[in-house]
Design an enzyme around this catalytic site. Structure first.
Site, PDB file in Angstrom:
ATOM      1  N   ASN A   8       0.866  -1.183   0.000  1.00 32.71           N
ATOM      2  CA  ASN A   8       0.000   0.000   0.000  1.00 32.71           C
ATOM      3  C   ASN A   8       0.899   1.227   0.000  1.00 32.71           C
ATOM      4  O   ASN A   8       1.437   1.610   1.032  1.00 32.71           O
ATOM      5  CB  ASN A   8      -0.910  -0.014   1.241  1.00 32.71           C
ATOM      6  CG  ASN A   8      -1.787   1.225   1.308  1.00 32.71           C
ATOM      7  OD1 ASN A   8      -1.840   2.013   0.358  1.00 32.71           O
ATOM      8  ND2 ASN A   8      -2.475   1.407   2.417  1.00 32.71           N
ATOM      9  N   TRP A   9       1.055   1.821  -1.175  1.00 31.45           N
ATOM     10  CA  TRP A   9       1.957   2.977  -1.297  1.00 31.45           C
ATOM     11  C   TRP A   9       1.357   4.230  -0.662  1.00 31.45           C
ATOM     12  O   TRP A   9       2.042   5.240  -0.534  1.00 31.45           O
ATOM     13  CB  TRP A   9       2.257   3.255  -2.769  1.00 31.45           C
ATOM     14  CG  TRP A   9       3.180   2.270  -3.421  1.00 31.45           C
ATOM     15  CD1 TRP A   9       3.765   1.173  -2.862  1.00 31.45           C
ATOM     16  CD2 TRP A   9       3.633   2.313  -4.787  1.00 31.45           C
ATOM     17  NE1 TRP A   9       4.544   0.527  -3.781  1.00 31.45           N
ATOM     18  CE2 TRP A   9       4.481   1.205  -4.978  1.00 31.45           C
ATOM     19  CE3 TRP A   9       3.398   3.163  -5.868  1.00 31.45           C
ATOM     20  CZ2 TRP A   9       5.096   0.927  -6.196  1.00 31.45           C
ATOM     21  CZ3 TRP A   9       4.007   2.892  -7.085  1.00 31.45           C
ATOM     22  CH2 TRP A   9       4.848   1.793  -7.245  1.00 31.45           C
ATOM     23  N   LYS A  10       0.067   4.180  -0.324  1.00 32.77           N
ATOM     24  CA  LYS A  10      -0.621   5.370   0.217  1.00 32.77           C
ATOM     25  C   LYS A  10      -0.395   6.545  -0.740  1.00 32.77           C
ATOM     26  O   LYS A  10      -0.425   6.336  -1.939  1.00 32.77           O
ATOM     27  CB  LYS A  10      -0.155   5.644   1.648  1.00 32.77           C
ATOM     28  CG  LYS A  10      -0.277   4.393   2.527  1.00 32.77           C
ATOM     29  CD  LYS A  10      -0.103   4.634   3.988  1.00 32.77           C
ATOM     30  CE  LYS A  10      -0.263   3.314   4.748  1.00 32.77           C
ATOM     31  NZ  LYS A  10      -0.188   3.458   6.188  1.00 32.77           N
ATOM     32  N   HIS A  95      -9.745   1.510   4.507  1.00 33.51           N
ATOM     33  CA  HIS A  95      -8.483   1.699   5.238  1.00 33.51           C
ATOM     34  C   HIS A  95      -8.710   2.684   6.388  1.00 33.51           C
ATOM     35  O   HIS A  95      -9.461   3.652   6.240  1.00 33.51           O
ATOM     36  CB  HIS A  95      -7.392   2.207   4.298  1.00 33.51           C
ATOM     37  CG  HIS A  95      -6.031   2.131   4.920  1.00 33.51           C
ATOM     38  ND1 HIS A  95      -5.582   3.070   5.825  1.00 33.51           N
ATOM     39  CD2 HIS A  95      -5.048   1.204   4.804  1.00 33.51           C
ATOM     40  CE1 HIS A  95      -4.368   2.723   6.226  1.00 33.51           C
ATOM     41  NE2 HIS A  95      -4.020   1.596   5.627  1.00 33.51           N
ATOM     42  N   GLU A  97      -7.038   5.023   7.510  1.00 32.87           N
ATOM     43  CA  GLU A  97      -6.725   6.437   7.225  1.00 32.87           C
ATOM     44  C   GLU A  97      -7.900   7.112   6.539  1.00 32.87           C
ATOM     45  O   GLU A  97      -8.155   8.296   6.748  1.00 32.87           O
ATOM     46  CB  GLU A  97      -5.447   6.526   6.378  1.00 32.87           C
ATOM     47  CG  GLU A  97      -4.215   6.246   7.239  1.00 32.87           C
ATOM     48  CD  GLU A  97      -3.049   5.611   6.501  1.00 32.87           C
ATOM     49  OE1 GLU A  97      -3.046   5.592   5.255  1.00 32.87           O
ATOM     50  OE2 GLU A  97      -2.136   5.109   7.192  1.00 32.87           O
ATOM     51  N   GLU A 166      -5.594  -4.607  10.522  1.00 28.32           N
ATOM     52  CA  GLU A 166      -4.574  -3.576  10.735  1.00 28.32           C
ATOM     53  C   GLU A 166      -4.933  -2.777  11.981  1.00 28.32           C
ATOM     54  O   GLU A 166      -5.709  -1.815  11.898  1.00 28.32           O
ATOM     55  CB  GLU A 166      -4.539  -2.601   9.555  1.00 28.32           C
ATOM     56  CG  GLU A 166      -4.102  -3.193   8.247  1.00 28.32           C
ATOM     57  CD  GLU A 166      -3.544  -2.109   7.310  1.00 28.32           C
ATOM     58  OE1 GLU A 166      -2.392  -2.239   6.915  1.00 28.32           O
ATOM     59  OE2 GLU A 166      -4.258  -1.150   7.009  1.00 28.32           O
ATOM     60  N   GLY A 172       2.327   2.545  11.125  1.00 29.20           N
ATOM     61  CA  GLY A 172       3.317   3.608  11.046  1.00 29.20           C
ATOM     62  C   GLY A 172       3.974   3.954  12.372  1.00 29.20           C
ATOM     63  O   GLY A 172       4.610   4.998  12.495  1.00 29.20           O
ATOM     64  N   SER A 212       3.207  -1.755  10.687  1.00 30.50           N
ATOM     65  CA  SER A 212       4.643  -1.801  11.001  1.00 30.50           C
ATOM     66  C   SER A 212       5.300  -3.115  10.594  1.00 30.50           C
ATOM     67  O   SER A 212       6.168  -3.639  11.304  1.00 30.50           O
ATOM     68  CB  SER A 212       4.876  -1.510  12.487  1.00 30.50           C
ATOM     69  OG  SER A 212       4.465  -0.194  12.793  1.00 30.50           O
ATOM     70  N   GLY A 235       2.795  -0.950   4.426  1.00 32.88           N
ATOM     71  CA  GLY A 235       2.808   0.488   4.125  1.00 32.88           C
ATOM     72  C   GLY A 235       4.223   0.973   3.876  1.00 32.88           C
ATOM     73  O   GLY A 235       4.798   0.737   2.809  1.00 32.88           O
ATOM     74  N   GLY A 236       4.799   1.632   4.867  1.00 28.42           N
ATOM     75  CA  GLY A 236       6.112   2.271   4.730  1.00 28.42           C
ATOM     76  C   GLY A 236       7.179   1.405   4.077  1.00 28.42           C
ATOM     77  O   GLY A 236       7.890   1.880   3.171  1.00 28.42           O
TER      78      GLY A 236
HETATM   79  P1  13P Z   1       2.831   0.702   7.869  1.00 28.72           P
HETATM   80  O1  13P Z   1       3.350  -0.584   7.268  1.00 28.72           O
HETATM   81  O2  13P Z   1       3.580   1.915   7.396  1.00 28.72           O
HETATM   82  O3  13P Z   1       2.702   0.602   9.351  1.00 28.72           O
HETATM   83  O4  13P Z   1       1.352   0.900   7.289  1.00 28.72           O
HETATM   84  C1  13P Z   1       0.455  -0.156   7.339  1.00 28.72           C
HETATM   85  C2  13P Z   1      -0.722   0.162   6.517  1.00 28.72           C
HETATM   86  O5  13P Z   1      -1.510   1.027   6.834  1.00 28.72           O
HETATM   87  C3  13P Z   1      -0.894  -0.589   5.263  1.00 28.72           C
HETATM   88  O6  13P Z   1      -2.156  -0.399   4.739  1.00 28.72           O
END
Ligand code: 13P
Length: 254
Positions: A8-10, A95, A97, A166, A172, A212, A235-236
């Protein structure tokens, strides 16, 4: 069950050149890795542009969201049919967010799941509690989110779907859930789906973990002896080609 790892590149990267570079590096790096589905969810604007080379690679495309209507006066929205036409196969829905910053509700998530299924796309439903629950506690809040997201689906629908657990507190933050906590959530989620949509769906469903995840911890979440976590939503760490490829490698070897 085949594992699945989703990047997930966000809202990253900022420019197309970086996006295509990252996509190409990952597609190349995972080419020889067997028995795993690798998916990249870039921002909408890059979806049609990353198509080049995709035919040769094993990487599938996901969208990070979709609207629930197919067409019409909905300024700024993107429909499931548009995504389907671009060769997208998975759509992340709900998601945390989006729930947090854009006011996405369980009802909206439910409508989006139905629309995505109708278009023949595979939903990746995201659920997770906001604050850490006490150790050994069954994530009741998560169960409620799953129920509200899947309400009104017919028995058998959501077959081959994906649910990403999640925990919001783990996203994050550098503090992932424990493998035990994640496995407990996976078993509970699968049980709810079994009760709602039947054994066929519960058995074909993949529950994955996000929050994470990195190359060092990814494999510890995957359980092979029971139907626990069967993949990751990253994510990251998915923005670093080498690290993401290593996550895919370790999950596939688990
Ligand atoms: P991180 O891997 O940066 O914690 O993010 C997880 C996430 O929200 C993937 O959708």
């Amino acid at each position: 069950m085949k594992s699945i790892v989703i990047a997930n590149w966000k809202m990253n990267p900022q420019i197309l050149r970086e996006a295509s570079g990252l996509f190409r590096a990952v597609a190349k790096g995972v080419r020889g890795i067997k028995n795993i589905d690798v998916v990249i969810a870039p921002p909408f604007v890059y979806l049609p542009l990353l198509e080049v080379g995709r035919g040769k690679s094993v990487v599938a495309l996901a969208a990070q969201d979709s609207f629930w209507e197919d067409r019409g006066a909905y300024t700024g929205e993107i429909s499931p049919t548009m995504l389907k036409a671009l060769g997208v196969t998975y759509v992340i829905i709900g998601h945390s967010e989006r729930r947090m910053h854009l006011g996405e509700t369980d009802e909206m998530v439910n409508k989006k799941i139905k629309a995505v299924l109708k278009a023949g796309l595979t939903p990746v439903l995201c659920v997770g509690e906001r604050t850490r629950e006490r150790v050994n506690e069954i994530p009741v809040f998560v169960g409620e989110q799953v129920k509200k997201a899947l309400v009104g689906l017919k028995k058998g629908e959501f077959k081959n779907g994906v649910i990403a657990y999640e925990p919001v507190w783990a996203i994050g933050t550098g503090t992932p859930d424990t493998p035990e906590g994640a496995t407990r959530a996976a078993l509970y989620i699968r049980k709810i789906v079994r009760d709602m949509l039947g054994g066929n769906v519960a058995d074909s469903l993949r529950v994955i973990y996000g929050g994470s995840v990195n190359a060092g911890n990814a494999a510890s979440f995957i359980s092979r002896d029971i139907r626990g976590m069967e993949g990751m939503l990253v994510g990251g760490a998915s923005l670093k080609a080498e690290e993401f490829i290593e996550i895919v490698r370790r999950v596939s070897a688990q």
